[in-house]
Design a protein around this motif. Structure first.
Motif, PDB file in Angstrom:
ATOM      1  N   ALA A 157      -7.916  34.863 -19.175  1.00 50.62           N
ATOM      2  CA  ALA A 157      -7.281  33.263 -19.155  1.00 50.62           C
ATOM      3  C   ALA A 157      -8.289  32.541 -18.568  1.00 50.62           C
ATOM      4  O   ALA A 157      -8.792  31.653 -19.607  1.00 50.62           O
ATOM      5  CB  ALA A 157      -5.616  32.842 -18.586  1.00 50.62           C
ATOM      6  N   LYS A 158      -8.533  32.853 -17.603  1.00 58.61           N
ATOM      7  CA  LYS A 158      -9.641  31.648 -17.018  1.00 58.61           C
ATOM      8  C   LYS A 158     -10.670  31.599 -17.511  1.00 58.61           C
ATOM      9  O   LYS A 158     -11.715  30.728 -17.159  1.00 58.61           O
ATOM     10  CB  LYS A 158      -9.425  31.492 -15.412  1.00 58.61           C
ATOM     11  N   HIS A 194     -12.250  33.090 -20.352  1.00 58.65           N
ATOM     12  CA  HIS A 194     -12.038  33.586 -22.166  1.00 58.65           C
ATOM     13  C   HIS A 194     -11.831  34.923 -22.766  1.00 58.65           C
ATOM     14  O   HIS A 194     -12.434  35.085 -23.271  1.00 58.65           O
ATOM     15  CB  HIS A 194     -11.884  31.991 -22.526  1.00 58.65           C
ATOM     16  N   ILE A 195     -11.832  35.646 -21.819  1.00 62.21           N
ATOM     17  CA  ILE A 195     -11.633  36.870 -22.046  1.00 62.21           C
ATOM     18  C   ILE A 195     -10.945  37.891 -22.520  1.00 62.21           C
ATOM     19  O   ILE A 195      -9.215  37.297 -22.057  1.00 62.21           O
ATOM     20  CB  ILE A 195     -12.591  38.005 -21.253  1.00 62.21           C
ATOM     21  N   SER A 196     -11.190  38.872 -23.585  1.00 62.94           N
ATOM     22  CA  SER A 196      -9.506  39.901 -23.441  1.00 62.94           C
ATOM     23  C   SER A 196      -9.685  40.654 -21.706  1.00 62.94           C
ATOM     24  O   SER A 196     -10.155  40.495 -21.095  1.00 62.94           O
ATOM     25  CB  SER A 196      -9.512  40.784 -24.175  1.00 62.94           C
TER      26      SER A 196
END
Length: 79
Positions: free
Chosen positions: A41-42, A44-46
């Motif tokens: 989340a931090k 912005h990736i899976s």
């Protein structure tokens, strides 16, 4: 009995690990105690991308587990 001496093998310095920029970011968040979901989340990736980076950095730093990677990061000044 818990051994107080460092492991027999010398620890590599963080600069010698040749981590990519994203791998270093993942390691720093890991060292801060973040879970894969919050790292994803931090950054912005899976979560699968986080796992990919973790596998690569484990190999590069010589860690065999998440805990060992955290310990190596802490002993090399990453927080």
């Amino acid at each position: 009995v818990i051994p107080l001496d460092p492991p027999a093998r010398p620890l590599a310095e963080a600069a010698e690990w040749n981590l990519g920029e994203r791998e270093l970011e993942v390691l720093q968040l890991l060292a801060a105690g973040q879970r894969n979901r919050s790292i994803a989340a931090k950054l912005h990736i899976s979560e699968n991308t986080v796992k990919f980076h973790l596998r690569n950095l484990y190999r590069k730093i010589g860690a065999s587990s998440r805990t060992e990677a955290m310990a190596l990061a802490h002993s090399n000044g990453l927080r």
